[in-house]
Design a protein around this motif. Structure first.
Motif, PDB file in Angstrom:
ATOM      1  N   GLN A 127     -65.423 -28.254 -42.291  1.00 33.81           N
ATOM      2  CA  GLN A 127     -64.609 -26.667 -42.550  1.00 33.81           C
ATOM      3  C   GLN A 127     -65.464 -26.034 -43.880  1.00 33.81           C
ATOM      4  O   GLN A 127     -65.888 -24.991 -43.663  1.00 33.81           O
ATOM      5  N   ARG A 143     -60.836 -19.370 -50.449  1.00 37.02           N
ATOM      6  CA  ARG A 143     -59.635 -18.252 -49.916  1.00 37.02           C
ATOM      7  C   ARG A 143     -59.590 -18.206 -48.446  1.00 37.02           C
ATOM      8  O   ARG A 143     -58.167 -17.983 -47.852  1.00 37.02           O
ATOM      9  N   ARG A 144     -60.579 -18.252 -47.530  1.00 34.48           N
ATOM     10  CA  ARG A 144     -60.327 -17.837 -46.139  1.00 34.48           C
ATOM     11  C   ARG A 144     -60.363 -18.992 -45.225  1.00 34.48           C
ATOM     12  O   ARG A 144     -59.675 -18.878 -44.246  1.00 34.48           O
ATOM     13  N   ILE A 145     -60.790 -20.241 -45.779  1.00 33.41           N
ATOM     14  CA  ILE A 145     -60.826 -21.387 -44.807  1.00 33.41           C
ATOM     15  C   ILE A 145     -60.265 -22.675 -45.510  1.00 33.41           C
ATOM     16  O   ILE A 145     -59.341 -23.037 -44.809  1.00 33.41           O
ATOM     17  N   PRO A 148     -55.887 -21.580 -46.280  1.00 39.15           N
ATOM     18  CA  PRO A 148     -55.009 -21.656 -45.341  1.00 39.15           C
ATOM     19  C   PRO A 148     -54.710 -22.783 -44.447  1.00 39.15           C
ATOM     20  O   PRO A 148     -53.617 -22.962 -44.076  1.00 39.15           O
ATOM     21  N   GLN A 149     -55.676 -23.664 -44.591  1.00 38.64           N
ATOM     22  CA  GLN A 149     -55.557 -24.966 -43.882  1.00 38.64           C
ATOM     23  C   GLN A 149     -54.833 -25.873 -44.669  1.00 38.64           C
ATOM     24  O   GLN A 149     -54.072 -26.579 -44.155  1.00 38.64           O
ATOM     25  N   SER A 228     -48.800 -18.963 -35.640  1.00 37.85           N
ATOM     26  CA  SER A 228     -49.856 -18.272 -35.458  1.00 37.85           C
ATOM     27  C   SER A 228     -51.231 -18.680 -35.189  1.00 37.85           C
ATOM     28  O   SER A 228     -51.984 -18.076 -34.992  1.00 37.85           O
ATOM     29  N   GLU A 229     -51.296 -20.107 -35.101  1.00 39.01           N
ATOM     30  CA  GLU A 229     -52.412 -20.768 -34.732  1.00 39.01           C
ATOM     31  C   GLU A 229     -52.572 -21.090 -33.265  1.00 39.01           C
ATOM     32  O   GLU A 229     -53.523 -21.244 -32.690  1.00 39.01           O
ATOM     33  N   ARG A 231     -51.330 -19.064 -30.842  1.00 40.42           N
ATOM     34  CA  ARG A 231     -51.465 -17.775 -30.022  1.00 40.42           C
ATOM     35  C   ARG A 231     -52.769 -18.064 -29.116  1.00 40.42           C
ATOM     36  O   ARG A 231     -53.933 -18.366 -29.687  1.00 40.42           O
ATOM     37  N   ALA A 232     -52.822 -17.506 -27.947  1.00 37.27           N
ATOM     38  CA  ALA A 232     -53.709 -17.326 -27.156  1.00 37.27           C
ATOM     39  C   ALA A 232     -54.509 -18.639 -26.600  1.00 37.27           C
ATOM     40  O   ALA A 232     -54.623 -19.640 -27.341  1.00 37.27           O
TER      41      ALA A 232
END
Ligand SMILES: Nc1ncnc2c1ncn2[C@@H]1O[C@H](COP(=O)(O)OP(=O)(O)OP(=O)(O)O)[C@@H](O)[C@H]1O
Ligand SMILES: [Mg+2]
Lengths: 232, 243
Positions: A127, A143-145, A148-149, A228-229, A231-232
């Motif tokens: 990642q 911050r973005r990867i 959040p994980q 939120s993960e 979804r879809a």
């Protein structure tokens, strides 16, 4: 059994007892809240230093963090509390609550650091590499990867740590502070109540309710993150 | 001959005592399609990963478009040197669309709107537009790898590095991924590919290099390499992989 209920009624109808309980409970909550906050701040900083790239600028901070976590995790909490009270802050008139917050905050920081560190390190290296290969900065990647994980692994363990702090603050009664635990003992030893079981039982319920509430909130946040993960 | 995009001089990489690359000299020209072959553990991945500094080289000089690659400018360089990984490495907490737009928008190569438009076009092109809002975990390996390839293309890179892009895939999706790589190459992309797909290597390469024990021991056109291998090591390797 009747006597037990009589005492329960007495406890909840005597303003003085209620007052003592609530005072104790409030102190427990105050110490816990600020200690957890301090622990989170210290723990996050230590974890970030610990997981940062090894350069000549980070060698010393890394060593300091290592010593800090080793000492804190290797010695009893009660001893750390005593050292704070009777060695470091052996100053007359210094607010006890602040000493207690510092003692528990510094203690918790070491455990929080470990929780956050292992949370960060559990994120797959691929990642980070994906972000690097795209030319993103270390900060953006974090911050973005990574963050959040990592938070998904961190949250449950962090919940445990928060609960531990709340329960562990009960040892402030050892240095004479009037927390929930102390209030229970105080009421129980009084002339009128003359029974430990009821106030201690009630104090236990207070602790339990608090712990349950915290656990519930953490679960909800976890659930929200997971949803939120999917979804879809 | 077209101009040189990448130049590598005496590249060495050691992991502790383990000397993996022992002095690689290599140069890549515009629109070249170099396939890197070699036995397992010979350092093919390490070679590729040193180019964009996923691994820090122990010594050696590398220049990209005439500029020396350093720790200072590597972030800039990586925007121009795309990489596709064996295990796709789509970012798990981002949707397909976010995977595609994060870097180009964040690095201000284009604004978010333009990035999304470009992403949609590329997704439509590979037939996965309906997956724009899906998370990587819900996609098959083949789908993930094709998205990883267009994610690299979103940056408009000068060169693309592929490290065994089909090795983690089931046989059925390998074809889809190879088709997309073929298309990228036909559009004129300069590429370096590590692969065990010999047929594909032969078809797509303009040059084959063979890495063994930390050195490039043989190189040539696919015809030279596959029909008339010079070194015994390569002859033996080809006998094994081609039966
Ligand atoms: N991060 C690392 N730390 C230590 N040793 C490593 C690391 N990465 C690779 N190596 C070693 O470097 C050598 C070459 O590995 P590399 O992955 O580059 O080989 P490869 O040619 O890509 O092999 P394969 O065909 O199996 O992918 C191996 O001996 C491997 O153990
Ligand atoms: Mg490899």
């Amino acid at each position: 059994m009747n006597e037990f209920w009589d005492k329960v009624v007495e406890l909840f109808t005597t303003p003085q007892y209620i007052d003592s309980l609530l005072h104790g409970f409030l102190l427990t909550l105050q110490i816990s809240f600020f200690a957890i906050l301090l622990g989170l701040i210290i723990g996050t900083i230590v974890a970030l230093i610990d997981t940062s790239k090894r350069t000549k600028w980070t060698i010393l901070p890394k060593a300091i963090c290592k010593i800090y976590t080793t000492v804190i995790r290797g010695t009893p909490m009660a001893l750390q509390l005593f050292i704070m009270f009777f060695v470091i802050f052996a100053i007359r008139g210094f607010p006890q609550i602040i000493i207690a917050i510092l003692a528990f905050g510094f203690n918790s920081g070491a455990y929080v650091a470990e929780v956050i560190r292992s949370g960060i390190q559990s994120v797959d290296k691929g990642q980070t590499e994906a972000g690097m290969a795209l030319g993103l900065s270390r900060f953006t990647i974090f911050r973005r990867i990574v963050a959040p994980q990592a938070i998904k692994n961190i949250l449950p363990a962090l919940g445990n740590e928060i609960v531990t702090v709340i329960k562990e603050t009960a040892i402030v009664s050892m240095v004479g502070m009037y927390d929930l635990n102390m209030a229970a003992k105080d009421i129980g030893s009084g002339q009128n109540m003359a029974s430990y079981i009821v106030p201690m039982f009630v104090a236990a319920l207070f602790y339990l309710a608090t712990v349950y509430l915290i656990t519930f909130i953490i679960r909800q946040i976890e659930k929200h993150l997971r949803r939120s993960e999917r979804r879809a | 001959m077209s101009e040189e995009v990448l130049s590598i001089k005496n590249l060495k990489k050691e992991f502790g005592q383990n000397k993996v690359l022992k002095g690689i000299d290599f140069s890549l020209r515009d629109k070249e399609r170099v396939v890197v072959l070699g036995p397992s553990g010979s350092g093919k991945s390490t070679f590729l990963r040193c180019i964009n500094r996923m691994e820090e080289p122990t010594s050696g000089e590398m220049s990209f478009e005439g500029t020396l690659i350093t720790d200072k400018n590597i972030q800039q360089m990586r925007q121009k040197i795309g990489m596709v990984f064996q295990h796709f490495n789509l970012i798990n907490n981002l949707t397909v669309m976010q995977n595609l737009t994060l870097a180009p928008a964040k690095l201000k190569l284009m604004n978010l709107e333009a990035a999304e438009k470009k992403a949609r076009n590329l997704l439509r092109h590979i037939g996965l537009l309906n997956k724009a809002d899906a998370y990587p975990a819900s996609l098959s390996g083949g789908q993930q790898q094709r998205i990883a390839i267009i994610r690299a293309m979103m940056m408009n890179p000068e060169i693309l590095l592929f490290d065994e892009p089909t090795s983690a895939l089931d046989p059925e999706s390998i074809g889809d991924v190879l088709d997309l790589i073929r298309e990228v190459v036909d559009a004129g992309m300069t590429v370096m590919i590590v692969t065990h797909e010999m047929g594909f290597a032969r078809e797509i390469a303009s040059r084959v290099i063979f890495v063994d024990q930390g050195h490039i021991i043989e190189e040539g056109t696919p015809t030279e390499f596959f029909e008339h291998p010079q070194t015994p090591r390569v002859q033996e390797f080809l006998k094994k992989v081609l039966y």
